[in-house]
Design an enzyme around this catalytic site. Sequence first.
Site: not given
Length: 424
Positions: A154, A208, A311
């Site tokens: 991510d 986000h 991530h």
Amino acid sequence: MRFSSLFTSQAAVSSTLIATTLFTSSASAQDRTTEQGEAQITDPNEECTAYSYAPVTAALAANEFPAIWTVADILSTDTNAQAKYQSIESQIPDIQPKGTQPASLTGDFSNYSYPSSDPDCWWTYDQCTTPKLAGLPPDLAAVPEPDTLGYGFDDGPNCSHNVFYDYLSQNNQKATMFYIGSNVMDWPLEAQRALADGHEICVHTWSHKYMTSLTNTQLFAEFYYAMQAIKLVVGVTPTCWRPPFGDVDDRVRAVGHALGLRTIIWQYDSNDWRAGTGNITDADVDQNYENLIARAQNGTFATGGTIMLTHELNNFTMSEAVKFYTQLKAAFKYLVPMGVATNQTQPYVETNYSLPSFEQYISGTTTVTGSAPNPTDGSSSSTGSSGTSGKTNTTGAADRTSFDDLGMLAAGAAFVGFAVKLLA
């Protein structure tokens, strides 16, 4: 505030020798007008120095996108977005936004009362992944293939991800990259590298934020402009997305579904994104990786695979991925992108680019030969490329960052769910 502006010079707590050996290097001034040139830069300071990409500059100057890193809404001058929203508006259920802005934008639902029956299939409340609204497909929280890890990251594109992408390339490893629209606009050549390297690109919204907190038009815009940014820069329109912090309910799912997006969640959280905040330590993240590996070794995934949240947010998260890669490869039979694991061989709206099927991938065909879409022409100042890029076996990445104005990390998604339940 953009994540990329949050890199600091503070000494990162070393996780392993990987972080100090793989992610340090220097480089002389290099080409910053093409994906190929940008991919060869390995000095993190140079990588994370802003540059101009003509299509992005022109689009922003023409007010074709919301302000970067702000909550998106449909622009008053964007007739295409307005028409698209009107075409799907009837498909949006009558579910009210969760919480009260601005606190709810960063996950503070502490004064919000929600029924214990979870009528909206709100993941933040009860990790619900099977929608209660008719006509919506289940979230992808685990991959169907046994002993398989749906592999993805991510919060990209990270400005300093070249060494990490080099590592993946050297191991012929493809992944699903969940890209934030504002990051794509900030770092367009880095975004192009994902397609050039054969990774799958999915949407991770425009700014986000916690999606259930948004109004209907904000929800739509967070999807729409992230998709438009990826199309502008990379030349493809994704058909998958992941909600930031997993924050999704049936209203959010309905808007994403109307825009052709499959919802992808996870079963396990590495918590790499929270390391150094609250009481989450590097050792905790290591343990989360090790626990997943132990489960794979003891047969937990013998009848169906899984997904863990990881991530490319900063040096630490990418270093952890490198640190545990060989152990994951040994514990699982297969590490594959989400689209490969589910045989989504057409990952984009555009039909001239394909992913391999699961069987093709595990047989060694990790990319499918074909014509990749072209990003918008960068003209004389920058051209971009989605072709095969020349990579050097060198390294670099940025130091750990904080989320600053996304000040939700100390609480974390689990705490949010717990707090909401107390009010039910």
